[in-house]
Write an enzyme that holds these catalytic residues in place. Structure first.
Site, PDB file in Angstrom:
ATOM      1  N   SER A  67       0.824  -1.198   0.000  1.00 14.05           N
ATOM      2  CA  SER A  67       0.000   0.000   0.000  1.00 14.05           C
ATOM      3  C   SER A  67       0.863   1.255   0.000  1.00 14.05           C
ATOM      4  O   SER A  67       1.847   1.338   0.734  1.00 14.05           O
ATOM      5  CB  SER A  67      -0.893  -0.013   1.241  1.00 14.05           C
ATOM      6  N   CYS A 116      -7.943   1.073  13.050  1.00  9.15           N
ATOM      7  CA  CYS A 116      -9.284   0.608  12.700  1.00  9.15           C
ATOM      8  C   CYS A 116     -10.046   0.161  13.943  1.00  9.15           C
ATOM      9  O   CYS A 116     -11.256   0.190  13.966  1.00  9.15           O
ATOM     10  CB  CYS A 116      -9.207  -0.553  11.733  1.00  9.15           C
TER      11      CYS A 116
HETATM   12  C1  LIG Z   1      -2.653  -0.544   6.553  1.00 10.06           C
HETATM   13  C2  LIG Z   1      -2.651  -2.008   6.374  1.00 10.06           C
HETATM   14  C3  LIG Z   1      -3.532  -2.628   5.472  1.00 10.06           C
HETATM   15  C4  LIG Z   1      -4.573  -1.842   4.718  1.00 10.06           C
HETATM   16  O1  LIG Z   1      -4.015  -1.028   3.730  1.00 10.06           O
HETATM   17  P1  LIG Z   1      -4.915   0.191   3.147  1.00 10.06           P
HETATM   18  O2  LIG Z   1      -4.091   0.706   2.025  1.00 10.06           O
HETATM   19  O3  LIG Z   1      -5.060   1.160   4.263  1.00 10.06           O
HETATM   20  O4  LIG Z   1      -6.193  -0.397   2.698  1.00 10.06           O
HETATM   21  C5  LIG Z   1      -3.446  -3.985   5.328  1.00 10.06           C
HETATM   22  N1  LIG Z   1      -2.558  -4.718   6.001  1.00 10.06           N
HETATM   23  C6  LIG Z   1      -1.679  -4.171   6.861  1.00 10.06           C
HETATM   24  C7  LIG Z   1      -0.691  -5.028   7.567  1.00 10.06           C
HETATM   25  C8  LIG Z   1      -1.708  -2.800   7.097  1.00 10.06           C
HETATM   26  O5  LIG Z   1      -0.854  -2.263   7.964  1.00 10.06           O
END
Ligand SMILES: *Cc1c(COP(=O)(O)O)cnc(C)c1O
Length: 392
Positions: A200, A326
């Site tokens: 991401s 979250c």
């Molecule tokens: C932040 C995160 C996600 C989600 O990514 P987004 O781009 O915010 O949807 C998934 N897995 C892990 C381990 C994360 O830290």
């Protein structure tokens, strides 16, 4: 408020100025649709394929194995749901761990409701997946193992190479959520036998709402979003060109500074852990001391309520987290802290600080003093602490 001390880089990071600069022309003059024939469109198309190549290069992958998504959650959803669908004739069993991000865990729960069987393997007291348990969980109908590269709450880095070898040996696909690891640790998909990998942008100083899924060539995966032929027909929709360009700039930045960033963060991490352990009684470092992301610090403080601690830190301009972004707002203790065996009341008193290379010792000194003051104040108000002190 005079200043902000940002210690929540596992939740999101500041978009780097050079990333914003790289993106700007793709909002203004280079706004063409990459699917268009004229040269304004091909500019966008070229930019996208350059980023695809950059990302593929960082993983030891081929360009056409990189699929852009709208972030880490989408990549995780896609990997799990599409494998469950495409490999249903082989089986409906998936193996994951108890400490995955909700993007994986909640997708697994969804799949369970739709006929899949999921095994959630345990982790040890430091949050490392138990490999013997993982291997024993594999059945003839197992189609996928999904284990995260590094944990977002306690920073623990998993033995990914060994997990990949186990998956390969048993002819099971291996997906890893590398959202926290990508850009922080070197990753090679062949060396670690990784078949799918999620990342991401906003976790590595790139923009939000953009990420990618690496899918090894030859894996059967159907379209995730139906429509046009974008992403080789597997993920329709006009590409997020500025986002992709920003992601590319962030990836280049992260990989070019990885070593020096790691050195700086490790030094700050050691300093922060050392001061807290030396100066605040009844605390516990969560996660593995060595196999840990260089920027993660996670402590539990006994007789302290994590949410109160966070609010009082915020009043001093300090941004941190208890559990993951979250889940704050909910009163359930973090599933990760429960999985490493913490009792509820200790899991509740946890604080995650995730650093970046721009943090200073002075900021950390201010933070430690603030935690000391707040923890003392909260403990003085706690009847449990009073009992505990009397008994001693
Ligand atoms: C932040 C995160 C996600 C989600 O990514 P987004 O781009 O915010 O949807 C998934 N897995 C892990 C381990 C994360 O830290």
């Amino acid at each position: 408020m005079s200043r902000i001390i940002y210690l929540d880089n596992a939740a999101t990071t500041k978009t780097a100025p050079e990333v914003v600069q790289a993106m700007l022309p793709y909002f203004t003059e280079n706004y063409g649709n990459p699917s268009s024939i004229y040269s304004l469109g091909t500019e966008s198309k070229k930019a996208i394929s350059q980023v695809r190549e950059t990302i593929a290069g960082t993983l030891g992958a081929a360009n056409n194995e990189i699929y852009f998504t709208a972030g880490g959650s989408e990549a995780d959803n896609w990997a799990l749901k599409a494998v469950a669908e495409a490999y249903a004739s082989k089986g409906k069993h998936i193996i994951t761990s108890k400490i995955e991000h909700h993007a994986v865990l909640h997708t697994c729960e969804y799949l369970e409701k739709n006929g899949c069987e999921i095994t959630y393997v345990n982790v040890d007291e430091n949050g490392i997946v138990k490999l013997d348990e993982l291997e024993k969980a594999i059945r003839p109908d197992t189609i996928l193992i999904s284990i995260m590269y590094a944990n977002n709450e306690i920073g623990t880095i998993q033995p990914i190479k060994e997990i990949g070898e186990i998956a390969r040996k048993h002819n099971v696909l291996f997906h890893t959520d590398a959202v926290q690891a990508y850009g922080q640790l070197p990753i090679n998909v062949d060396e670690c036998s990784i078949d799918m990998l999620s990342a991401s942008g906003h976790k590595l100083n790139g923009p939000k709402g953009i990420g990618f899924l690496y899918i090894r060539k030859g894996i059967k995966i159907r379209s995730f979003i139906h429509g046009g032929q974008q992403e080789r027909g597997r993920r329709a929709g006009t590409e997020n060109v500025p986002g992709i360009v920003g992601l590319g700039a962030a990836v280049e930045r992260a990989f070019s500074m990885m070593e020096e960033k790691t050195v700086k963060e490790r030094e700050l991490q050691d300093y922060l852990i050392g001061r807290i352990e030396a100066e605040i009684p009844y605390c516990r470092l969560n996660g593995d001391r060595e196999k840990r992301l260089p920027n993660n610090v996670n402590f539990s403080f006994r007789f302290v309520e994590g949410e109160s601690l966070l609010i009082m830190l915020d009043m001093k301009g300090i941004c941190a987290s208890s559990g993951s972004a979250c889940t704050s707002g909910s009163l359930d203790p973090s599933h990760v802290l429960l999985a490493i065996g913490l009792p509820h009341e200790i899991a509740h008193g946890s604080l995650r600080m995730s650093l970046n290379e721009e943090n200073t010792k002075e900021e950390l000194d201010f933070t430690v003093e603030a935690i000391k003051e707040i923890v003392t104040k909260l403990r003085d108000m706690s009847p449990l602490y009073e009992d505990f002190v009397k008994k001693k």
